[in-house]
Scaffold this motif. Structure first.
Motif, short mmCIF file in Angstrom:
data_model
loop_
_atom_site.label_atom_id
_atom_site.label_comp_id
_atom_site.label_asym_id
_atom_site.label_seq_id
_atom_site.Cartn_x
_atom_site.Cartn_y
_atom_site.Cartn_z
N LEU A 1 -2.57 -3.24 -8.99
CA LEU A 1 -1.88 -1.95 -8.99
C LEU A 1 -2.67 -0.91 -8.20
O LEU A 1 -2.09 -0.07 -7.50
CB LEU A 1 -1.68 -1.47 -10.42
CG LEU A 1 -0.77 -2.33 -11.31
CD1 LEU A 1 -0.70 -1.76 -12.71
CD2 LEU A 1 0.61 -2.46 -10.71
N ALA A 2 -3.99 -0.96 -8.28
CA ALA A 2 -4.79 -0.02 -7.51
C ALA A 2 -4.64 -0.25 -6.02
O ALA A 2 -4.65 0.69 -5.22
CB ALA A 2 -6.25 -0.13 -7.93
N GLN A 3 -4.47 -1.52 -5.60
CA GLN A 3 -4.26 -1.79 -4.18
C GLN A 3 -2.92 -1.23 -3.70
O GLN A 3 -2.81 -0.70 -2.59
CB GLN A 3 -4.31 -3.30 -3.93
CG GLN A 3 -5.71 -3.90 -4.08
CD GLN A 3 -5.70 -5.40 -3.92
OE1 GLN A 3 -4.65 -6.01 -3.67
NE2 GLN A 3 -6.88 -6.01 -4.07
N HIS A 4 -1.89 -1.32 -4.53
CA HIS A 4 -0.61 -0.72 -4.15
C HIS A 4 -0.73 0.79 -4.05
O HIS A 4 -0.13 1.41 -3.16
CB HIS A 4 0.46 -1.10 -5.17
CG HIS A 4 0.83 -2.55 -5.14
ND1 HIS A 4 1.39 -3.16 -4.03
CD2 HIS A 4 0.73 -3.52 -6.09
CE1 HIS A 4 1.60 -4.45 -4.29
NE2 HIS A 4 1.21 -4.68 -5.54
N MET A 5 -1.48 1.38 -4.96
CA MET A 5 -1.63 2.83 -4.92
C MET A 5 -2.47 3.28 -3.74
O MET A 5 -2.34 4.40 -3.24
CB MET A 5 -2.27 3.32 -6.22
CG MET A 5 -1.38 3.16 -7.44
SD MET A 5 0.14 4.09 -7.30
CE MET A 5 -0.49 5.75 -7.13
N ALA A 6 -3.40 2.40 -3.29
CA ALA A 6 -4.26 2.77 -2.17
C ALA A 6 -3.59 2.60 -0.83
O ALA A 6 -4.14 3.03 0.19
CB ALA A 6 -5.55 1.94 -2.21
#
Length: 626
Positions: free
Chosen positions: A520-525
């Motif tokens: 999820l952090a990769q999608h947000m980044a």
């Protein structure tokens, strides 16, 4: 002489030659030839190892301990054992495949640093020794490296280390920490530990503090350490949550009536300690200062020990609460964040993963992002399991109690109780016939007259009425006494299984939560174009930009996800009173007023004053301003 007799094949099983001034090198040569098959007990304490100086130990010492078949107890206490002889002894025991649970007494042998080096080198490969007494050997600083070696020997069940702690304070703390780490190992095999007469004083609390969550030691000797009432209070705190300790010795600790009262209060909630050696020295001193108070407190302690000795009476909820210090609320709050009610609704801070899922859901509403929606669905499923995980431990424990309460063991005991009752009736009948027959042999005329006086039933019939099996004797003996102990042991095994399953599920759940967090952090980044449109700016103070390491810190898993080779140690908050917890910095909120928060109060700077030409004025302190 004696050596010639011992060298001949014999059936000797018990040999006590303590303080006989015999040469041990010659003695072991004789024992090798005639006593290896059956010798079970050997005591050669306070003898000399050799009357002549030799560079190397005789080979007969190693050969005897390698060839002995039935040895169970060997005492070399008070014998000055040279390092070569100690090496030969342990080399022989390491090569012996017949012995098991041998008690080896090496107390007062002046082993010191050379002996510690031999033990560090050879003790790990010895599986024949189950009890090892190393007290009063002057190890001191060498214990820092010797204790980990003792912990690696999984055959050791009983260990004595007293009178080996003559070191400075900092070194003593490090040694005690090593000792605590040894007894907190998940696979620790020790069942009893003695640090008697070590004069640890206040630092005894380091070891006592670890007894609260310890799950292996059943017998502890803390006598002669001068820990005073502070140590007694720490011991009381540990006894409140310990569920494995059965025997405790703690005399000569300068304990007053106040310390005994703390222990008495703790024993009210302890249902496993069954034996406490009479602390005669401390009790005598306490009687002199407060006789009535000391007598009342000691009676309370004796009553609790007597209650525990009658059998397990602790309620299941308390056993569940005290079992190995398991605390699920901390890990539950770390996984879910904040307080959660049974319906699954959040009453507090929703947690890092919940906030992150909300933001990713808002950013992935546009079409063309199946990976983000898939990760979001997986995060929701994991969060649902995380909410269910908070009820995993009590649910499994309740199920285990329900299954054990009406299982095969109880049915088997009930059937056996019926058979035992019939056997008791037959045994009483045989007993009556034997007694009546002996009475007829000794007094036949009187017994015949008594038979006529009792009419049709006769003396035997009347006696049979009196010697009937008391109602429920076999059932009470099996179901209430033996059955309770069996169920208690099964309950401990059940709680251990529940703990293992809960830890395994929570560890896997946390591992999956971290993996989904990274996704999820990769999608947000990603850039706005990759996300299908601009995303709303994150609110101020939102910890969504935290890294995976920060997330691992936010999720507090110390309560359930402990290190694999170390148990959780109780915090040192036991110095506080009952029910006192130190206030945290976050719990101190600023005072508020009806108009809002109070403005910060600043102190005006004092006016600048030029220095005076009078030296006496320059020495005066400036005036204080309110």
């Amino acid at each position: 002489g004696l050596y010639s007799f011992l060298a001949q094949p014999n059936a000797l099983q018990h040999l006590d030659l303590a303080s006989t001034d015999c040469a041990l090198d010659v003695l072991f040569g004789a024992l090798l030839h005639g006593c290896c098959p059956r010798l079970n007990y050997l005591n050669v304490a306070r003898n000399t190892f050799s009357h002549r100086k030799a560079r190397e130990a005789p080979p007969t010492l190693r050969q005897f301990f390698c060839s002995a078949f039935a040895l169970a107890h060997v005492s070399l206490a008070g014998v000055r054992v040279p390092p070569d002889a100690l090496r030969s002894l342990f080399q022989g025991l390491a090569a012996n495949t017949h012995l098991i649970d041998l008690h080896l007494d090496l107390s007062g042998c002046e082993l010191r640093s050379p002996g510690a080096r031999v033990l560090r080198e050879l003790l790990g490969g010895v599986s024949a020794v189950g009890s090892l007494d190393l007290s009063d050997n002057g190890f001191d600083a060498d214990l820092l490296t010797l204790v980990p070696v003792l912990g690696k020997n999984k055959a050791l069940k009983h260990l004595w280390l007293g009178k080996n702690f003559n070191v400075k304070a900092r070194m003593l703390e490090e040694i005690l920490q090593k000792l605590v780490q040894m007894i907190q190992e998940e696979d620790c095999s020790l069942q009893s530990l003695s640090v008697a007469d070590s004069r640890l004083k206040a630092r005894t609390s380091i070891l006592v503090n670890a007894l609260g969550s310890n799950a292996c030691l059943a017998k502890v000797d803390l006598s002669g350490n001068l820990m005073e009432d502070v140590g007694a209070k720490m011991l009381a705190k540990a006894l409140q949550i310990n569920s494995t300790l059965r025997s405790l010795t703690w005399d000569r600790n300068n304990t007053t009536a106040v310390g005994f009262q703390d222990v008495a209060r703790a024993l009210r909630s302890n249902y496993t300690l069954t034996f406490m050696a009479l602390p005669l020295s401390d009790l005598t001193a306490a009687y002199r200062s407060a006789p009535e108070h000391t007598d009342a407190v000691w009676q309370q302690i004796q009553w609790c020990l007597l209650r525990n000795g009658r059998g397990p009476t602790a309620p299941p909820d308390q056993a569940l609460r005290l079992h190995r210090g398991i605390v699920t609320s901390t890990a539950r709050a770390g996984v879910l964040g904040g307080s959660w009610v049974d319906a699954g609704e959040s009453r507090g801070d929703p947690g890092v993963l919940c906030r992150l899922s909300g933001r990713v859901q808002a950013a992935a509403r546009g079409p063309g992002h199946p990976a983000a929606r898939r990760d979001l669905a997986e995060a929701r499923e994991l969060l649902r399991e995380a909410r269910n995980a908070r009820a995993l431990f009590p649910s499994l424990a309740a199920l285990g109690r329900a299954v054990a309460g009406d299982g095969p063991v109880r049915h088997l005991l009930e059937s056996v109780a019926g058979d035992v009752g019939k056997a008791v009736d037959r045994e009483l009948q045989v007993l009556l016939e034997a007694l009546a027959g002996r009475a007829a042999q000794l007094c036949p005329r009187a017994l015949g007259a008594a038979e006529g006086r009792w009419g049709g039933r006769g003396v035997r019939g009347a006696a049979a009425q009196r010697l009937r099996d008391p109602p429920g004797l076999a059932r009470a003996a099996l179901l209430e006494l033996a059955g309770q102990r069996i169920r208690h042991q099964l309950g401990e095994v059940t709680l251990a299984l529940v703990t293992f399953l809960t830890n395994a599920v929570v560890e896997e759940l946390l591992r999956e939560l971290r993996r989904v967090h990274r996704a999820l952090a990769q999608h947000m980044a990603g850039t706005p174009e990759e996300r299908g449109g601009p995303s709303p700016p994150p609110p101020r103070g939102d910890p969504l930009d935290s890294t995976d390491e920060e997330l691992g810190t936010a999720i507090d898993t110390l309560a359930l996800q402990r290190p694999k080779r170390c148990r959780r140690i109780r915090p040192t908050s036991a110095f506080l009173g009952h029910g006192e917890d130190p206030p945290s910095r976050d719990s101190l909120s600023p005072l508020s007023s009806p108009e809002g928060a109070l403005p910060p109060r600043t102190r005006p700077r004092p006016p600048h004053r030029p220095p005076s030409h009078n030296p006496a004025h320059n020495l005066m302190a400036p005036p204080l301003h309110p």
